[in-house]
Design a protein around this motif. Sequence first.
Motif, PDB file in Angstrom:
ATOM      1  N   ARG A  62      33.166 -39.276  21.779  1.00 10.94           N
ATOM      2  CA  ARG A  62      34.036 -38.647  20.777  1.00 10.94           C
ATOM      3  C   ARG A  62      34.661 -39.709  19.866  1.00 10.94           C
ATOM      4  N   LEU A  86      32.997 -31.774  21.583  1.00 10.70           N
ATOM      5  CA  LEU A  86      34.118 -30.841  21.618  1.00 10.70           C
ATOM      6  C   LEU A  86      33.803 -29.633  22.497  1.00 10.70           C
ATOM      7  N   PHE A  89      34.411 -30.524  26.008  1.00 13.20           N
ATOM      8  CA  PHE A  89      35.835 -30.585  26.325  1.00 13.20           C
ATOM      9  C   PHE A  89      36.478 -29.201  26.317  1.00 13.20           C
ATOM     10  N   GLY A  90      35.698 -28.167  26.036  1.00  9.69           N
ATOM     11  CA  GLY A  90      36.244 -26.819  26.002  1.00  9.69           C
ATOM     12  C   GLY A  90      36.931 -26.457  24.705  1.00  9.69           C
ATOM     13  N   GLN A  91      36.839 -27.321  23.703  1.00  9.79           N
ATOM     14  CA  GLN A  91      37.461 -27.056  22.403  1.00  9.79           C
ATOM     15  C   GLN A  91      36.427 -26.349  21.519  1.00  9.79           C
ATOM     16  N   VAL A  92      36.173 -25.098  21.865  1.00 11.95           N
ATOM     17  CA  VAL A  92      35.054 -24.367  21.282  1.00 11.95           C
ATOM     18  C   VAL A  92      35.235 -24.142  19.783  1.00 11.95           C
ATOM     19  N   GLU A  93      36.408 -23.677  19.386  1.00 12.71           N
ATOM     20  CA  GLU A  93      36.623 -23.387  17.962  1.00 12.71           C
ATOM     21  C   GLU A  93      36.450 -24.643  17.109  1.00 12.71           C
ATOM     22  N   ALA A  94      36.982 -25.770  17.581  1.00  9.97           N
ATOM     23  CA  ALA A  94      36.842 -27.023  16.832  1.00  9.97           C
ATOM     24  C   ALA A  94      35.378 -27.452  16.783  1.00  9.97           C
ATOM     25  N   GLY A  95      34.667 -27.249  17.901  1.00  6.92           N
ATOM     26  CA  GLY A  95      33.251 -27.595  17.932  1.00  6.92           C
ATOM     27  C   GLY A  95      32.442 -26.753  16.965  1.00  6.92           C
ATOM     28  N   ARG A  97      33.548 -25.302  14.305  1.00  9.96           N
ATOM     29  CA  ARG A  97      33.905 -25.685  12.935  1.00  9.96           C
ATOM     30  C   ARG A  97      33.125 -26.920  12.488  1.00  9.96           C
TER      31      ARG A  97
END
Length: 403
Positions: A62, A86, A89-95, A97
């Motif tokens: 990252r 991302l 890391f479970g940051q789905v919305e950021a991924g 995007r």
Amino acid sequence: MTNPFLSSEEYDERAHALYDEGQYDEALALLREGLALYPSAVELHVGAGYARLARDEFMWARRSFEEALTLDPEHEDALAGLGEVLLKFGQVEAGLRAYERTIELGYEDDVDLMLQIGRALFREGYVEQSLAYFERAVQHADDSAEAVACIGYAQHRLGNDVEAMVALRRALTVDPQFAEARVYLANLLYDAGDLDAALLEFEKTSPEDHWDELGIWRLIELKKSVYKLKDNDGELKPWEARLVELAGETDAIDELLAEVEQAAMEADEAAHATEQGQLETLGSLLTGLVGQQQGGEHSSDSESVAEQAGAPANTHDGSSTDVLMADSDTHRVIMRDGTVFEGSWEEIVQALRDARDAGRPLDEYMAIEARRFYGATGMRVASHAPEAFIRGSADAGMLRIVR
């Protein structure tokens, strides 16, 4: 060793070649050397990110991708790499995007990039989103058998087997030598009950085309059934050799893990049996106390409690203890269709085998079912022992253990 006369592009090219060969450590070492000389080289930061990603060093990956995007906010490969990190890391919305940003920047016609993003989404379980990127790839390269086949894989995972088979047949029309798609199609046909069509597709493959035992077992089964081949028929020898090759030898670590798993299961079962015995003893005690209050059958409270507490162990010369021990060896499972099987772990697996595939060796049956469950649920089920197989099947949601 430092290469002072290499340009940043040459560092990138050499590292890329090492990466393609799976030499991730060597690629990363070369990229770090290059970055020491060219700290503003975006491609070297991106390459380091993917090398880190391949080594499961997600935090470092990252950081590399973010450094690349600081230097070039519109770098498509850095955006794709960051998106994958991302997701992990479970940051789905950021991924998502980050992926969508590649579309906004006009990279929708980059077929390799669309496939890369689609596969990353597919691996992380975001199958519907992956399908959209696979479809974009096909829109810009309808002659890419690989892209078309990816649509088939995604449709199958979504439960749309008819659409999956259409896509896989289309991929094979584009490239008849695309073995991966043909094996996948053959297995789908087998699952659908179209055994003649499945055999037709399987027979167009070679043993080396298979990287999973399931397809080979099915091919052998169909050949024996249709052509009445004996177990030792020479036509089956290459396929059996491939099975041995895929199975490989169990190494010391695998054996140790299997022993640890078995010991843990036995300890858990013993604890469960002890707990069950304690509960039944307590139940007998409470029943005795209620009987005392209602009927006054015993002359003193202390005598009643002692007599009732000892009853389960002493009645009929210890037979209650025998019953408890017998119960601990008898299990009951309920299948998803409501069918109930009861007995020891091995007896339950034998009954399951007889109901589905009578005559097949038990270890073969468990291996085949474990593969089928993995295809249906994405969860790996142990197949080295009946108890591990049943418990793994329960974890995968294929059955329920009630005792």
